[in-house]
Motif scaffolding. Structure first.
Motif, PDB file in Angstrom:
ATOM      1  N   GLY A  51       0.795  -1.122   0.011  1.00 13.70           N
ATOM      2  CA  GLY A  51      -0.111  -0.201  -0.029  1.00 13.70           C
ATOM      3  C   GLY A  51       0.879   1.240   0.094  1.00 13.70           C
ATOM      4  N   ARG A  58      -2.556   4.558   1.554  1.00 11.78           N
ATOM      5  CA  ARG A  58      -3.145   3.504   1.138  1.00 11.78           C
ATOM      6  C   ARG A  58      -2.911   2.302   2.164  1.00 11.78           C
ATOM      7  NH1 ARG A  58      -4.887   1.866  -4.782  1.00 11.78           N
ATOM      8  NH2 ARG A  58      -6.753   2.776  -3.815  1.00 11.78           N
ATOM      9  N   ASN A  59      -3.786   1.905   2.789  1.00 14.54           N
ATOM     10  CA  ASN A  59      -3.486   0.699   3.667  1.00 14.54           C
ATOM     11  C   ASN A  59      -4.399  -0.246   3.631  1.00 14.54           C
ATOM     12  OD1 ASN A  59      -5.897   1.520   4.773  1.00 14.54           O
ATOM     13  ND2 ASN A  59      -5.070   2.285   6.764  1.00 14.54           N
ATOM     14  N   ASN A  60      -5.099  -0.179   2.590  1.00  9.01           N
ATOM     15  CA  ASN A  60      -6.241  -1.613   2.209  1.00  9.01           C
ATOM     16  C   ASN A  60      -5.815  -2.275   0.907  1.00  9.01           C
ATOM     17  OD1 ASN A  60      -6.814   0.353   0.576  1.00  9.01           O
ATOM     18  ND2 ASN A  60      -9.135   0.016   0.615  1.00  9.01           N
ATOM     19  N   ASP A  62      -4.001  -4.884  -1.544  1.00 13.83           N
ATOM     20  CA  ASP A  62      -3.884  -6.483  -1.271  1.00 13.83           C
ATOM     21  C   ASP A  62      -3.016  -6.891  -2.731  1.00 13.83           C
ATOM     22  OD1 ASP A  62      -5.620  -6.397  -3.505  1.00 13.83           O
ATOM     23  OD2 ASP A  62      -7.235  -7.507  -2.246  1.00 13.83           O
ATOM     24  N   PHE A 168      -6.111  -2.294  -4.495  1.00 15.37           N
ATOM     25  CA  PHE A 168      -7.051  -3.251  -3.575  1.00 15.37           C
ATOM     26  C   PHE A 168      -7.781  -3.803  -5.080  1.00 15.37           C
ATOM     27  CE2 PHE A 168     -11.164  -4.262  -1.917  1.00 15.37           C
ATOM     28  CZ  PHE A 168     -10.756  -5.364  -0.834  1.00 15.37           C
ATOM     29  N   ASP A 170      -9.616  -6.967  -4.072  1.00 17.02           N
ATOM     30  CA  ASP A 170     -10.419  -7.643  -3.273  1.00 17.02           C
ATOM     31  C   ASP A 170     -10.154  -9.281  -3.673  1.00 17.02           C
ATOM     32  OD1 ASP A 170     -12.392  -8.381  -1.494  1.00 17.02           O
ATOM     33  OD2 ASP A 170     -14.193  -8.119  -3.080  1.00 17.02           O
TER      34      ASP A 170
END
Length: 173
Positions: A51, A58-60, A62, A168, A170
């Motif tokens: 991130g 940005r910390n989410n 993946d 991200f 998902d």
């Protein structure tokens, strides 16, 4: 051997021949563990946590999106099929990847990522006659989407890797 170089240095393999493999392993570890250790280059593939690449807040994220470069300096490309086709979407080639797995002697399974523009429309990366990657088209890419396509590669066959973004997507692990 990476980059078509089959020479040995003092009877040992050249350490640089595995650098792409080592970077992809590091990306996989970062995606899996997301530890905190920042490096001096804001787009370094070794930058942690996940991130932090390009947008440190940005910390989410993946996924660390990257491109692989052949010995000619050209981006490696792969075909893909959309998971959710868009109307009038006939793009099927990408140079953007997410590492899914690394195994054996630097082999990796990479998920092909669909290149999208700022409005999340597919970007056709091919030139007008559909035979080569159009670098101007690559510059239009701002977003990415998962595809249903993966490719297994020998990481020793590449000479470079460029990390593009942390996003991200998902992804179910």
């Amino acid at each position: 051997m990476g980059c078509g170089n089959n020479e040995h240095v003092s009877g040992h393999h050249d350490k640089n021949q595995r650098c792409v493999c080592d970077v992809v392993r590091a990306i996989k570890d970062i995606q899996d563990q997301a530890e905190n250790n920042c490096g001096p280059c804001p787009t370094s593939c070794f930058l942690e946590p996940l991130g932090g690449l390009v947008s440190p807040s940005r910390n989410n994220a993946d996924t660390r999106v990257f491109m692989l470069l052949t010995k000619d300096g050209d981006p490696f490309k792969a075909f893909f099929r959309d998971l959710t086709p868009r109307p009038h979407d006939n793009d099927c080639v990408s140079v953007f990847f997410r590492v899914e797995d690394i195994f054996d002697n630097c082999c990796a399974t990479l998920r092909v990522l669909e290149p999208l523009d700022a409005q999340r429309h597919g970007v056709n990366l091919l030139n007008g006659d559909g035979t080569k990657i159009d670098f101007k088209q690559i510059c239009k890419v701002r977003n990415f989407d998962l595809t249903g396509s993966c490719v297994t590669v020998d990481l020793n066959c590449f000479c470079g890797i460029e990390c593009v973004a942390d996003v991200f997507l998902d992804v179910c692990d």
